[in-house]
Design a protein around this motif. Structure first.
Motif, short mmCIF file in Angstrom:
data_model
loop_
_atom_site.label_atom_id
_atom_site.label_comp_id
_atom_site.label_asym_id
_atom_site.label_seq_id
_atom_site.Cartn_x
_atom_site.Cartn_y
_atom_site.Cartn_z
N MET A 1 -4.77 11.99 -9.47
CA MET A 1 -4.63 12.61 -8.16
C MET A 1 -5.84 13.51 -7.86
SD MET A 1 -1.80 11.78 -6.61
CE MET A 1 -0.18 11.10 -6.89
N ASN A 2 -6.14 13.66 -6.59
CA ASN A 2 -7.31 14.44 -6.19
C ASN A 2 -7.03 15.93 -6.39
OD1 ASN A 2 -9.86 14.79 -5.13
ND2 ASN A 2 -9.12 15.02 -3.05
N THR A 3 -8.02 16.69 -6.89
CA THR A 3 -7.84 18.12 -7.12
C THR A 3 -8.77 18.97 -6.28
OG1 THR A 3 -9.39 18.01 -8.98
CG2 THR A 3 -7.06 17.77 -9.50
N VAL A 4 -9.82 18.35 -5.72
CA VAL A 4 -10.79 19.11 -4.93
C VAL A 4 -11.00 18.40 -3.60
CG1 VAL A 4 -13.14 20.00 -4.84
CG2 VAL A 4 -11.94 19.93 -7.02
N THR A 5 -11.05 19.17 -2.52
CA THR A 5 -11.26 18.57 -1.21
C THR A 5 -12.71 18.16 -1.06
OG1 THR A 5 -11.75 20.71 -0.20
CG2 THR A 5 -9.45 20.01 -0.23
N GLN A 6 -12.99 17.42 0.04
CA GLN A 6 -14.35 16.93 0.25
C GLN A 6 -15.34 18.07 0.39
OE1 GLN A 6 -14.09 14.31 3.61
NE2 GLN A 6 -13.12 12.67 2.45
N GLY A 134 11.09 9.02 -3.64
CA GLY A 134 9.66 9.25 -3.51
C GLY A 134 8.82 8.05 -3.90
N ILE A 135 9.44 6.87 -4.04
CA ILE A 135 8.72 5.68 -4.47
C ILE A 135 8.16 4.95 -3.24
CG2 ILE A 135 8.90 3.42 -5.59
CD1 ILE A 135 11.07 4.60 -7.38
N LEU A 136 6.86 4.70 -3.26
CA LEU A 136 6.19 3.94 -2.21
C LEU A 136 5.76 2.61 -2.80
CD1 LEU A 136 4.84 3.74 0.63
CD2 LEU A 136 2.81 4.77 -0.40
N ARG A 137 6.18 1.51 -2.17
CA ARG A 137 5.83 0.17 -2.63
C ARG A 137 4.73 -0.38 -1.73
NH1 ARG A 137 9.78 -3.03 -1.40
NH2 ARG A 137 8.96 -4.75 -2.69
N LEU A 138 3.64 -0.81 -2.35
CA LEU A 138 2.50 -1.34 -1.61
C LEU A 138 2.08 -2.68 -2.19
CD1 LEU A 138 0.24 1.88 -1.54
CD2 LEU A 138 1.71 1.06 0.30
N ARG A 139 1.44 -3.48 -1.34
CA ARG A 139 0.81 -4.71 -1.82
C ARG A 139 -0.65 -4.69 -1.39
NH1 ARG A 139 3.48 -8.71 0.82
NH2 ARG A 139 4.95 -9.09 -0.88
N SER A 160 -7.31 5.65 -6.35
CA SER A 160 -7.84 5.99 -5.03
C SER A 160 -6.72 6.21 -4.02
CB SER A 160 -8.78 4.89 -4.53
OG SER A 160 -9.87 4.73 -5.40
N ILE A 161 -5.73 5.32 -4.05
CA ILE A 161 -4.61 5.44 -3.11
C ILE A 161 -3.78 6.67 -3.43
CG2 ILE A 161 -2.44 4.34 -2.43
CD1 ILE A 161 -3.91 1.63 -2.72
N GLU A 162 -3.52 6.93 -4.70
CA GLU A 162 -2.74 8.11 -5.07
C GLU A 162 -3.46 9.40 -4.67
OE1 GLU A 162 -2.04 7.72 -9.23
OE2 GLU A 162 -0.22 6.50 -8.98
N ALA A 163 -4.79 9.42 -4.81
CA ALA A 163 -5.56 10.60 -4.44
C ALA A 163 -5.46 10.87 -2.95
CB ALA A 163 -7.02 10.43 -4.85
N THR A 173 5.91 10.35 -4.70
CA THR A 173 5.76 10.77 -6.09
C THR A 173 5.37 9.62 -7.01
OG1 THR A 173 8.13 10.45 -6.47
CG2 THR A 173 7.40 12.66 -5.82
N THR A 174 5.64 8.39 -6.58
CA THR A 174 5.31 7.21 -7.38
C THR A 174 4.81 6.11 -6.46
OG1 THR A 174 7.07 7.74 -8.97
CG2 THR A 174 6.18 5.50 -9.03
N VAL A 175 3.71 5.49 -6.85
CA VAL A 175 3.17 4.35 -6.10
C VAL A 175 3.31 3.10 -6.95
CG1 VAL A 175 1.13 3.32 -5.03
CG2 VAL A 175 1.53 5.78 -4.84
N GLU A 176 4.07 2.12 -6.43
CA GLU A 176 4.20 0.82 -7.09
C GLU A 176 3.32 -0.16 -6.34
OE1 GLU A 176 8.32 -0.20 -7.17
OE2 GLU A 176 8.83 1.32 -8.68
N LEU A 177 2.29 -0.62 -7.02
CA LEU A 177 1.25 -1.43 -6.38
C LEU A 177 1.35 -2.87 -6.86
CD1 LEU A 177 -1.06 -0.84 -4.39
CD2 LEU A 177 -2.56 -0.55 -6.35
#
Length: 200
Positions: A1-6, A134-139, A160-163, A173-177
């Motif tokens: 996950m991303n910790t610092v902004t741009q 909190g589960i997001l399902r992506l393809r 990248s997507i989680e960030a 909270t969870t990404v199922e890719l």
């Protein structure tokens, strides 16, 4: 996950982790009074800054009413933020703070789409989101590139997507890719040559 902004500032996620680490260290000392006081201090600061952000968002939307008849749009009753608020929403740090304090004007479905749009090299189709778990399902879509166009080009599509989601849609909270669907085979083109002279 991303910790610092741009812009290099700590993200809401990183700051939250630092606060939790400090509270855990206080709890480990066994001084319950100090731990309780620290938690109360964090809550008081969160309430204070949250109230200030809420006032700022309300004032920005109220200011849009003055230009309601100019066609420059936005603000209360229009279904979209005022131009001034929209500029703030484009800032990763501010957007993260608004999400943290439940002040972001867009719902989670819209924010998920915005987060995915911020990762153009890894296009993905939303198959479903369960707010309860909190589960997001992506393809993944076929033809996506290997780089993410952000600070760490070595990130995988999942990272990248989680960030991107960490800032705009922390409800995820969870990404199922899932892997992209295989492409249909290209049709075979038959080459038909010219008929020899004298052939019937």
């Amino acid at each position: 996950m991303n910790t610092v902004t741009q812009g290099g500032a700590p993200s809401a996620e990183q700051t939250g982790r630092r606060v939790e680490e400090v509270l855990d260290r206080l709890a480990a000392t066994g001084d319950r009074a100090a731990g309780a006081a620290a938690e109360e201090l964090v809550r008081a600061l969160m309430d204070f800054y949250g109230a200030g952000l809420a006032r700022a968002v309300a004032l920005l939307d109220e200011g849009a009413d003055a230009g309601a008849g100019t066609g420059t749009g936005g603000g209360p009753g229009t279904g979209r933020p005022s131009p001034a608020l929209a500029r703030l929403l484009d800032d990763e740090l501010v957007a993260g703070l608004l999400v943290l304090h439940d002040l972001h004007p867009y719902d989670v479905t819209t924010r998920i789409r915005q987060a995915l749009a911020a990762v153009p090299d890894h296009p993905a189709e939303v198959l479903g989101f369960d707010p309860g778990t909190g589960i997001l399902r992506l393809r993944l879509e076929a033809g996506g590139g290997g780089g993410c166009g952000c600070a760490s080009t070595a990130q995988s599509p999942q990272q990248s997507i989680e960030a991107a989601l960490a800032c705009l849609a922390p409800e995820v909270t969870t990404v199922e890719l899932e892997a992209p669907e295989p492409r249909a085979p290209e049709p075979v083109l038959l080459q038909i040559g010219a008929r020899p002279a004298g052939a019937r």
